[in-house]
Design a protein around this motif. Structure first.
Motif, PDB file in Angstrom:
ATOM      1  N   ARG A 183       0.856  -1.187   0.000  1.00  0.00           N
ATOM      2  CA  ARG A 183       0.000   0.000   0.000  1.00  0.00           C
ATOM      3  C   ARG A 183       0.891   1.236   0.000  1.00  0.00           C
ATOM      4  O   ARG A 183       1.786   1.367   0.833  1.00  0.00           O
ATOM      5  CB  ARG A 183      -0.915  -0.003   1.217  1.00  0.00           C
ATOM      6  CG  ARG A 183      -1.885   1.161   1.232  1.00  0.00           C
ATOM      7  CD  ARG A 183      -3.011   0.979   2.207  1.00  0.00           C
ATOM      8  NE  ARG A 183      -2.544   0.968   3.597  1.00  0.00           N
ATOM      9  CZ  ARG A 183      -3.355   0.809   4.636  1.00  0.00           C
ATOM     10  NH1 ARG A 183      -4.656   0.611   4.448  1.00  0.00           N
ATOM     11  NH2 ARG A 183      -2.882   0.808   5.861  1.00  0.00           N
ATOM     12  N   TRP A 231      -5.038  -1.976  -0.986  1.00  0.00           N
ATOM     13  CA  TRP A 231      -3.927  -2.914  -0.925  1.00  0.00           C
ATOM     14  C   TRP A 231      -3.780  -3.587  -2.284  1.00  0.00           C
ATOM     15  O   TRP A 231      -4.756  -3.992  -2.890  1.00  0.00           O
ATOM     16  CB  TRP A 231      -4.173  -3.994   0.124  1.00  0.00           C
ATOM     17  CG  TRP A 231      -4.003  -3.515   1.519  1.00  0.00           C
ATOM     18  CD1 TRP A 231      -4.997  -3.168   2.388  1.00  0.00           C
ATOM     19  CD2 TRP A 231      -2.780  -3.325   2.224  1.00  0.00           C
ATOM     20  NE1 TRP A 231      -4.460  -2.772   3.577  1.00  0.00           N
ATOM     21  CE2 TRP A 231      -3.094  -2.863   3.513  1.00  0.00           C
ATOM     22  CE3 TRP A 231      -1.440  -3.503   1.886  1.00  0.00           C
ATOM     23  CZ2 TRP A 231      -2.129  -2.579   4.455  1.00  0.00           C
ATOM     24  CZ3 TRP A 231      -0.475  -3.214   2.824  1.00  0.00           C
ATOM     25  CH2 TRP A 231      -0.823  -2.754   4.102  1.00  0.00           C
ATOM     26  N   LEU A 259       0.535  -5.217   9.461  1.00  0.00           N
ATOM     27  CA  LEU A 259       0.936  -4.039   8.701  1.00  0.00           C
ATOM     28  C   LEU A 259       2.364  -3.707   9.106  1.00  0.00           C
ATOM     29  O   LEU A 259       2.656  -3.558  10.291  1.00  0.00           O
ATOM     30  CB  LEU A 259       0.009  -2.868   9.023  1.00  0.00           C
ATOM     31  CG  LEU A 259       0.445  -1.531   8.482  1.00  0.00           C
ATOM     32  CD1 LEU A 259      -0.141  -1.334   7.102  1.00  0.00           C
ATOM     33  CD2 LEU A 259       0.004  -0.432   9.397  1.00  0.00           C
ATOM     34  N   PRO A 293       5.086  -0.886   8.441  1.00  0.00           N
ATOM     35  CA  PRO A 293       5.494   0.384   7.835  1.00  0.00           C
ATOM     36  C   PRO A 293       6.972   0.323   7.432  1.00  0.00           C
ATOM     37  O   PRO A 293       7.811  -0.147   8.200  1.00  0.00           O
ATOM     38  CB  PRO A 293       5.284   1.410   8.945  1.00  0.00           C
ATOM     39  CG  PRO A 293       4.433   0.725   9.963  1.00  0.00           C
ATOM     40  CD  PRO A 293       4.721  -0.735   9.836  1.00  0.00           C
ATOM     41  N   CYS A 294       7.268   0.780   6.233  1.00  0.00           N
ATOM     42  CA  CYS A 294       8.630   0.753   5.714  1.00  0.00           C
ATOM     43  C   CYS A 294       8.964   2.094   5.080  1.00  0.00           C
ATOM     44  O   CYS A 294       8.078   2.813   4.628  1.00  0.00           O
ATOM     45  CB  CYS A 294       8.782  -0.339   4.652  1.00  0.00           C
ATOM     46  SG  CYS A 294       8.356  -1.993   5.193  1.00  0.00           S
ATOM     47  N   GLU A 353       3.762   0.683   2.886  1.00  0.00           N
ATOM     48  CA  GLU A 353       3.374  -0.318   3.884  1.00  0.00           C
ATOM     49  C   GLU A 353       3.267  -1.685   3.219  1.00  0.00           C
ATOM     50  O   GLU A 353       2.777  -1.800   2.096  1.00  0.00           O
ATOM     51  CB  GLU A 353       2.028   0.055   4.499  1.00  0.00           C
ATOM     52  CG  GLU A 353       2.065   1.363   5.261  1.00  0.00           C
ATOM     53  CD  GLU A 353       0.687   1.814   5.696  1.00  0.00           C
ATOM     54  OE1 GLU A 353      -0.292   1.575   4.963  1.00  0.00           O
ATOM     55  OE2 GLU A 353       0.581   2.412   6.781  1.00  0.00           O
TER      56      GLU A 353
END
Length: 145
Positions: A45, A52, A107, A109-110, A118
């Motif tokens: 996402r 998604w 989930l 987060p990156c 995400e």
């Protein structure tokens, strides 16, 4: 004049042949993308969207690569270098955010430099991602003091 039965058989035969071609192409594409590396199902996402996109991630030697789930392309749609990729703590997806094809996904987060995104990963896939990021292959960044 052909009968309705013959026409029906031709249509059904064509649909079956098409289904076999699609399944074979999907199987061969997945095998080619994996190339002996770890490959897993995940969701992606982008920031500011609620949608998604399902795909496959491959843990390469120097990069994390994301491929669309469908299609015939064997090139990654997204690629993140290992040394720039930052992975934050996972948060369990619940309620309306959950993804039907990824039950009990988290989930993750990156960030890749300045860009954030995400990933939705199941437990073992998150563990593999974290291990992949923390472990470097022999000779990787050998000149770092």
């Amino acid at each position: 004049m052909p009968s309705v039965l013959v026409s029906t058989e031709i249509v059904i035969g064509t649909l079956l042949a098409l289904a076999v071609v699609i399944l074979t192409t999907t199987y061969l594409r997945r095998r080619y993308i994996a190339r002996g590396l770890q490959l897993t199902l995940c969701g992606l996402r982008q920031p500011g969207t609620a949608r998604w996109r399902l795909g496959l991630i491959r843990f390469g030697d120097n990069a994390l690569e994301w491929f669309t789930l469908g299609g015939v392309s064997v090139r990654p749609k997204r690629r993140w270098a290992r040394q720039r990729l930052q992975i934050e703590a996972p948060v369990l997806l619940t309620g309306t955010e959950s993804i039907p094809l990824l039950p009990d996904a988290s989930l993750v987060p990156c960030t890749d430099g300045d860009a954030g995104f995400e990933l939705a990963l199941q437990g073992p896939a998150y563990t593999a991602l974290r291990s992949w990021q923390e472990a470097a292959p022999p000779g990787y960044n050998v000149n770092v003091a």
